[in-house]
Design an enzyme around this catalytic site. Structure first.
Site, PDB file in Angstrom:
ATOM      1  N   ARG A  39    -100.778  48.486 105.650  1.00  0.00           N
ATOM      2  CA  ARG A  39    -101.642  48.824 104.598  1.00  0.00           C
ATOM      3  C   ARG A  39    -102.632  50.079 104.966  1.00  0.00           C
ATOM      4  O   ARG A  39    -102.399  50.277 105.996  1.00  0.00           O
ATOM      5  CB  ARG A  39    -102.659  47.899 104.012  1.00  0.00           C
ATOM      6  CG  ARG A  39    -103.064  47.003 105.494  1.00  0.00           C
ATOM      7  CD  ARG A  39    -104.451  46.307 105.495  1.00  0.00           C
ATOM      8  NE  ARG A  39    -105.341  47.507 105.317  1.00  0.00           N
ATOM      9  CZ  ARG A  39    -106.097  47.966 106.135  1.00  0.00           C
ATOM     10  NH1 ARG A  39    -105.565  48.261 107.140  1.00  0.00           N
ATOM     11  NH2 ARG A  39    -106.985  48.844 105.711  1.00  0.00           N
ATOM     12  N   GLY A  40    -103.352  50.474 104.053  1.00  0.00           N
ATOM     13  CA  GLY A  40    -104.138  51.855 104.287  1.00  0.00           C
ATOM     14  C   GLY A  40    -103.264  52.855 103.958  1.00  0.00           C
ATOM     15  O   GLY A  40    -102.148  53.079 104.152  1.00  0.00           O
ATOM     16  N   ALA A  41    -103.696  53.914 103.025  1.00  0.00           N
ATOM     17  CA  ALA A  41    -103.271  55.108 102.419  1.00  0.00           C
ATOM     18  C   ALA A  41    -102.169  55.702 103.456  1.00  0.00           C
ATOM     19  O   ALA A  41    -101.235  55.780 103.077  1.00  0.00           O
ATOM     20  CB  ALA A  41    -104.089  56.026 101.671  1.00  0.00           C
ATOM     21  N   ARG A  84     -96.885  50.065  95.758  1.00  0.00           N
ATOM     22  CA  ARG A  84     -98.440  49.834  95.521  1.00  0.00           C
ATOM     23  C   ARG A  84     -98.810  51.034  94.812  1.00  0.00           C
ATOM     24  O   ARG A  84     -98.323  52.266  94.803  1.00  0.00           O
ATOM     25  CB  ARG A  84     -99.221  49.807  96.774  1.00  0.00           C
ATOM     26  CG  ARG A  84     -98.924  48.502  97.433  1.00  0.00           C
ATOM     27  CD  ARG A  84    -100.046  48.399  98.720  1.00  0.00           C
ATOM     28  NE  ARG A  84    -101.363  47.830  98.201  1.00  0.00           N
ATOM     29  CZ  ARG A  84    -102.402  47.905  99.118  1.00  0.00           C
ATOM     30  NH1 ARG A  84    -102.327  48.197 100.230  1.00  0.00           N
ATOM     31  NH2 ARG A  84    -103.597  47.850  98.663  1.00  0.00           N
ATOM     32  N   ASP A 113    -108.321  56.272  99.343  1.00  0.00           N
ATOM     33  CA  ASP A 113    -106.811  56.130  99.085  1.00  0.00           C
ATOM     34  C   ASP A 113    -106.250  57.441  98.191  1.00  0.00           C
ATOM     35  O   ASP A 113    -105.159  57.410  98.038  1.00  0.00           O
ATOM     36  CB  ASP A 113    -106.859  54.812  98.149  1.00  0.00           C
ATOM     37  CG  ASP A 113    -106.797  53.589  99.340  1.00  0.00           C
ATOM     38  OD1 ASP A 113    -107.957  53.313  99.561  1.00  0.00           O
ATOM     39  OD2 ASP A 113    -105.848  53.271  99.944  1.00  0.00           O
TER      40      ASP A 113
HETATM   41  O1  MRU Z   1    -105.841  47.721 100.213  1.00  0.00           O
HETATM   42  P1  MRU Z   1    -105.709  48.536 101.638  1.00  0.00           P
HETATM   43  O2  MRU Z   1    -106.271  47.573 102.531  1.00  0.00           O
HETATM   44  O3  MRU Z   1    -104.518  49.254 101.872  1.00  0.00           O
HETATM   45  O4  MRU Z   1    -107.005  49.779 101.298  1.00  0.00           O
HETATM   46  C1  MRU Z   1    -107.376  50.558 102.425  1.00  0.00           C
HETATM   47  C2  MRU Z   1    -108.321  51.350 101.906  1.00  0.00           C
HETATM   48  O5  MRU Z   1    -108.978  51.069 101.101  1.00  0.00           O
HETATM   49  C3  MRU Z   1    -108.727  52.340 102.885  1.00  0.00           C
HETATM   50  O6  MRU Z   1    -110.306  52.635 102.988  1.00  0.00           O
HETATM   51  C4  MRU Z   1    -108.261  53.707 102.658  1.00  0.00           C
HETATM   52  O7  MRU Z   1    -106.828  53.443 102.546  1.00  0.00           O
HETATM   53  C5  MRU Z   1    -108.495  54.787 103.296  1.00  0.00           C
HETATM   54  S1  MRU Z   1    -107.380  54.471 105.141  1.00  0.00           S
HETATM   55  C6  MRU Z   1    -107.499  55.701 106.189  1.00  0.00           C
END
Ligand code: MRU
Length: 369
Positions: free
Chosen positions: A53-55, A90, A243
């Site tokens: 997870r995380g962008a 996603r 994101d």
């Molecule tokens: O739903 P997630 O856990 O994938 O969301 C992640 C976030 O909102 C982070 O803050 C975002 O992706 C930035 S990661 C460098």
């Protein structure tokens, strides 16, 4: 980053087995499990189920997914099918589409026989670039933290607040919002980080685990505590990830980020966003109108996951039986509430002019939809 003396990235390619290996983040911070991802279906499932997870990490995973797809069948039609399957996983983080487009655009002109090696090389490049980008964000954010530290009595920590997990687990390494924190800590600048728990999935626990593993002083707080802390002068700077950020600088990030930005503005606390360039969507201006917000399983709201007394991981229901739960996963912070964007090229204002001036080469590539 290092865990118990071993350096990990959040994903890596196992050359012997020709599979991707990931840290299955669903069990952190309580259980550290490494998992192989070996089929295209499993790549898509790993993203959907938030094992990764995380962008930026979603983008890098998708690039390896394309590499695996090319090993199975390097035809145009299979490339398009893989693009679709991964792109559907996603909806909000733009790094996913960015990575998939980059792969498809690079592979399409090549003969099929060359695509297998080229796709894997490109996935490695995307992963390595992410690490480089995050290191640069760290250095650029460090300058801001240094300025705040210089205004404080010697030894007094710079108090930062962050939301969700924009740490190394959300990227390939270092993180975006956390990279300046690691840089500052390693440079000997005293810092203390308020870590929002970030209901419903509590990604703040990942951030707290990361910071703790690196020895960075921090305190895990409930999401609603930030405004109170800011009112009492206990936050010097907010740094969050994103994101998807629009060409005018509207910032989409984990649900609750907007409320932190409002509280920061009301209390004169600088609100910064760590922004790698692959997270900019140059086709969207107005983030509230133009960014699709993922609506996730209501079970994430009605139940909480945690470690039980016997060490196993379980769920407990918090909502009453029968009460419907809503679960929008992201929100948009309008650019007017953002003090600055910490990019790999430097820090700029959240305005269309400043972003275009920072990335003249990228901002002209795509037209506004
Ligand atoms: O739903 P997630 O856990 O994938 O969301 C992640 C976030 O909102 C982070 O803050 C975002 O992706 C930035 S990661 C460098």
């Amino acid at each position: 980053m290092n865990i118990d003396g071993t350096h990990y990235r959040s994903l890596w390619w196992n050359h012997e087995k020709a599979v991707l290996e990931i840290i299955d983040q669903r069990w952190l911070p309580h259980d550290f499990r490494i998992q192989a991802v070996a089929t295209l279906q499993d790549f898509a499932a790993a993203i959907v189920q938030m094992r990764v997870r995380g962008a930026p990490l979603i983008g890098a995973t998708a690039a390896y997914g394309m590499a695996l797809a090319m090993r199975l069948d390097a035809s145009d039609s299979h490339m398009d099918a893989a693009w679709d399957a991964l792109n559907r996983t996603r909806p909000t983080a733009i790094n996913l589409r960015w990575a998939l487009n980059r792969c498809r655009n690079a592979l399409r002109p090549l003969p099929e026989a060359d695509r297998v090696d080229a796709a894997l090389k490109l996935a490695h490049e995307i992963a390595d670039e992410d690490v480089g980008i995050n290191r640069s964000i760290g250095k650029n954010g460090l300058a801001l933290i240094r300025q705040i530290a210089a205004r404080k009595p010697a030894g007094e920590p710079v108090r930062l607040l962050t939301h969700c997990n924009a740490g190394w687990l959300a990227t390939v390494d270092w993180g975006t919002a956390t990279s300046p924190m690691y840089e500052a800590h390693d440079a000997g600048i005293p810092i203390h980080v308020w870590v929002d728990e970030t209901r419903p999935r509590n990604q703040g626990a990942l951030t707290a685990w990361e910071l703790g593993s690196h020895g960075v002083p921090h305190t895990y707080i409930v999401d609603n505590a930030g405004g109170h802390l800011m009112q009492h002068g206990m936050v010097d700077m907010v740094i969050v990830g994103t994101d998807r950020t629009t060409r005018r600088g509207d910032v989409c990030n984990k649900i609750g980020t907007y409320l932190k930005a409002l509280a920061a503005r009301d209390n004169g606390v600088p609100f910064y966003v760590a922004l790698p360039s692959p997270t900019i969507d140059w086709t969207v201006d107005d983030g509230v109108a133009g960014i699709p917000i993922e609506e996730r399983d209501p079970m994430e709201v009605s139940h909480v996951q945690g470690a039980l007394a016997d060490g196993t991981i379980g769920h407990a229901q918090v909502s009453p039986n029968g009460s419907p739960c809503g679960n929008p996963a992201f929100d948009v912070t309008p650019n007017r509430l953002v003090t600055g964007l910490i990019t790999e090229r430097g820090v700029c204002e959240a305005t269309p002019e400043a972003l275009a001036a920072m990335f003249p080469d990228l901002s002209k590539i795509e037209k506004i939809a």
